[in-house]
Write a protein that holds these residues in place. Structure first.
Motif, short mmCIF file in Angstrom:
data_model
loop_
_atom_site.label_atom_id
_atom_site.label_comp_id
_atom_site.label_asym_id
_atom_site.label_seq_id
_atom_site.Cartn_x
_atom_site.Cartn_y
_atom_site.Cartn_z
N ALA A 77 0.22 -16.11 -3.75
CA ALA A 77 0.81 -15.95 -2.42
C ALA A 77 -0.24 -15.45 -1.42
N ARG A 78 -0.07 -15.86 -0.16
CA ARG A 78 -0.98 -15.39 0.88
C ARG A 78 -0.54 -13.99 1.34
N ILE A 79 -1.54 -13.11 1.50
CA ILE A 79 -1.26 -11.70 1.77
C ILE A 79 -1.62 -11.34 3.21
N PHE A 80 -0.67 -10.71 3.88
CA PHE A 80 -0.87 -10.25 5.26
C PHE A 80 -0.64 -8.74 5.35
N PHE A 81 -1.35 -8.12 6.29
CA PHE A 81 -1.15 -6.69 6.53
C PHE A 81 -0.68 -6.41 7.94
N LYS A 82 0.34 -5.56 8.06
CA LYS A 82 0.69 -5.00 9.37
C LYS A 82 -0.17 -3.76 9.51
N ARG A 83 -1.02 -3.76 10.55
CA ARG A 83 -2.12 -2.80 10.61
C ARG A 83 -1.75 -1.46 11.26
N GLU A 84 -0.83 -0.72 10.64
CA GLU A 84 -0.51 0.62 11.15
C GLU A 84 -1.68 1.59 10.97
N ILE A 232 8.16 -12.11 1.31
CA ILE A 232 8.36 -10.75 0.80
C ILE A 232 7.75 -9.73 1.77
N LEU A 233 8.48 -8.65 2.01
CA LEU A 233 7.94 -7.50 2.74
C LEU A 233 7.71 -6.39 1.72
N MET A 234 6.66 -5.61 1.97
CA MET A 234 6.38 -4.54 1.02
C MET A 234 5.91 -3.30 1.75
N GLY A 235 6.39 -2.13 1.29
CA GLY A 235 5.91 -0.87 1.85
C GLY A 235 5.96 0.20 0.78
N CYS A 236 5.06 1.18 0.85
CA CYS A 236 5.13 2.30 -0.08
C CYS A 236 6.27 3.22 0.37
N VAL A 237 6.84 3.95 -0.60
CA VAL A 237 7.97 4.82 -0.29
C VAL A 237 7.72 6.25 -0.78
N GLY A 238 7.58 7.15 0.18
CA GLY A 238 7.60 8.58 -0.13
C GLY A 238 8.98 9.05 0.28
N GLY A 239 9.13 9.44 1.55
CA GLY A 239 10.47 9.64 2.13
C GLY A 239 11.04 8.29 2.52
N GLY A 240 10.14 7.38 2.93
CA GLY A 240 10.57 6.01 3.20
C GLY A 240 10.46 5.55 4.64
N SER A 241 9.73 6.28 5.50
CA SER A 241 9.76 5.92 6.93
C SER A 241 8.97 4.66 7.25
N ASN A 242 7.79 4.49 6.62
CA ASN A 242 7.03 3.29 6.99
C ASN A 242 7.71 2.05 6.43
N ALA A 243 8.28 2.15 5.24
CA ALA A 243 8.95 0.99 4.64
C ALA A 243 10.18 0.59 5.47
N ASN A 370 1.44 -14.70 -9.45
CA ASN A 370 2.51 -15.52 -10.01
C ASN A 370 3.33 -16.24 -8.95
N MET A 371 2.89 -16.16 -7.70
CA MET A 371 3.62 -16.84 -6.64
C MET A 371 2.82 -18.06 -6.18
N SER A 372 3.50 -18.92 -5.39
CA SER A 372 2.84 -20.14 -4.94
C SER A 372 2.04 -19.86 -3.66
N PRO A 373 0.96 -20.63 -3.45
CA PRO A 373 0.16 -20.46 -2.22
C PRO A 373 0.94 -20.75 -0.94
N ASP A 374 2.11 -21.39 -1.07
CA ASP A 374 2.96 -21.61 0.10
C ASP A 374 3.72 -20.35 0.49
N GLU A 375 3.72 -19.36 -0.41
CA GLU A 375 4.51 -18.16 -0.15
C GLU A 375 3.65 -17.07 0.46
N THR A 376 4.31 -16.12 1.12
CA THR A 376 3.58 -15.06 1.82
C THR A 376 4.16 -13.69 1.52
N ILE A 377 3.26 -12.71 1.52
CA ILE A 377 3.67 -11.30 1.38
C ILE A 377 3.13 -10.54 2.58
N LEU A 378 4.00 -9.81 3.25
CA LEU A 378 3.57 -8.97 4.38
C LEU A 378 3.69 -7.51 3.96
#
Ligand SMILES: *Cc1c(COP(=O)(O)O)cnc(C)c1O
Length: 398
Positions: A77-84, A232-243, A370-378
């Motif tokens: 999958a292609r990986i993107f970052f939201k640059r906080e 797919i969206l992904m974020g780390c979770v402590g208290g959970g604010s950025n996610a 394990n994902m296809s190159p057509d798919e994306t993760i942010l």
């Protein structure tokens, strides 16, 4: 608006989680904060002020970056970052600290106070308070003061009063108790600025609202760039604010999967982790109901993560609800996987992530092949790793 985006209910519940587990006088104070927040946050004046600060002070919108070399290395999958990580003060926390400081100012509060562990919340809050011109007091354990010297110095330079806490283990938990005691001496004139989507109502809602700018921007930016939404969206979770900040704008997009990544520390089979949603049980902590890591008596257990910002025995009530209804999935990665992601991202992309954010990167590295190159993760890159470089160099003998 959908049901999911409309939460919590008027008593601050996300399903069975959240609420106000507090003595009646404090419930009154929290309800006053809620009423004033509901009123002022709907005014054009408040929204315009916040918008212009986000733009001219924080540097919003933060960009979305396609990580080509990381993607090629993983081969899926292609990986993107939201640059906080590019925000002023280096993380997403400034988004809600500015909102809280503006609200405290609007309410005529005489002092903003909070605890801090590693000092990230302390620095972001001290920054916001310097900006709006309101006194700021941060309680911090003596052990953390020694460990986190640069952040302590920053807070001092920003004009914030630091209260060293010498009781107990002299760390975050004791700092919470100390700050809360001070707050109780005058909850009418003081404002306790909570640092994540946790605590009693209205904080989980308010902090979520302030952070939701992240997902609102990201959804538009991603559509412009890619002509479709991320898989797919992904974020780390402590208290959970950025996610939750990233997820909120996408909650009604049924085809978008969302993943929160918790710290497994030294392993889920040890007692050295902070995987609250993965292994926690239901209970009350710090004024609200959520999954938490607690002993038989309901006392919070000591928790651990290599990323001190994820090191919390509770978790935001909305995440608990989203887990139960299976709208968001929660997984964990351990210290070693986190460090590996930290180094890979640094060397493949020239991006040194915060150890907290590196948890999300690590989980993406696990599933992308394990994902296809057509798919994306942010991924929400919640913060930069300047604060962590000495620790990592030491740890890896660099
Ligand atoms: C504090 C912090 C976190 C954890 O807080 P959440 O409320 O779970 O987002 C994550 N990343 C960074 C960079 C932090 O400073």
């Amino acid at each position: 608006m959908s049901e999911l985006k409309n939460m919590p209910d008027e008593n601050g519940f996300f399903g069975e989680y959240g609420g106000q587990v507090l003595p009646p006088p404090l419930i009154e104070v929290m309800n006053d904060i809620n009423n004033q927040y509901e009123k002022v946050s709907k005014t054009a004046e408040f929204q315009d002020r916040l918008k212009s600060l986000y733009a001219d002070y924080v540097g919003r919108p933060s960009p979305i970056y396609y990580a080509q070399r990381l993607t090629e290395q993983l081969g899926g999958a292609r990986i993107f970052f939201k640059r906080e990580d590019l925000n002023h003060t280096g993380a997403h926390k400034i988004n809600h600290c500015l909102g809280e400081a503006l609200l405290a100012q609007h309410m005529g509060k005489k002092k903003v106070l909070a605890e801090t562990g590693a000092g990230q919340h302390g620095v972001a809050l001290a920054t916001a308070c310097a900006l709006v011109g309101i006194p700021c007091e941060i309680h911090m354990g003596e052990v953390d003061i020694k460990k986190e010297h640069p952040n302590v110095t920053k807070m001092k330079i920003l004009g914030c009063k630091i209260v060293p806490v010498s009781r107990g283990t002299k760390t975050l938990k004791d700092a919470v108790d100390s700050a809360f005691e001070e707050y109780l001496t005058n909850p009418v004139d003081f404002f306790y600025a909570i640092g994540s989507v946790v605590g009693p109502h209205p904080f989980p809602k308010m902090v979520r609202d302030f952070q939701s700018v992240v997902g609102i921007e990201a959804r538009e930016q991603f559509l412009t760039k890619e002509n479709k939404l991320p898989n797919i969206l992904m974020g780390c979770v402590g208290g959970g604010s950025n996610a939750i900040g990233l997820f909120t704008a996408f909650l009604d997009d049924k085809d978008v999967r969302m993943i929160g990544v918790e710290p497994a520390g030294l392993g889920l089979d040890t007692d050295q982790h902070a995987a609250t949603l993965t292994l926690g049980s239901k209970g009350a902590i710090h004024g609200f109901k959520c999954y938490n890591l607690q002993d038989e008596k309901g006392e919070p257990l000591p928790v651990y993560s290599i990323a001190s910002g994820l090191d919390y025995p509770g978790v935001g009530p909305q995440h608990c609800y989203l887990k139960d209804i299976k709208r968001v999935e929660y997984y964990s990665v351990d210290d070693k996987e986190c460090l590996d992601a930290f180094m890979q991202l640094s060397r493949l992309e020239g991006l040194i992530p915060a150890l907290e954010s590196a948890h999300a990167v690590a989980y993406a590295m696990k599933i992308a092949p394990n994902m296809s190159p057509d798919e994306t993760i942010l991924i929400n890159l919640s913060g930069r790793g300047d604060k962590d470089v000495d620790f990592v160099a030491d740890r890896l003998d660099l």
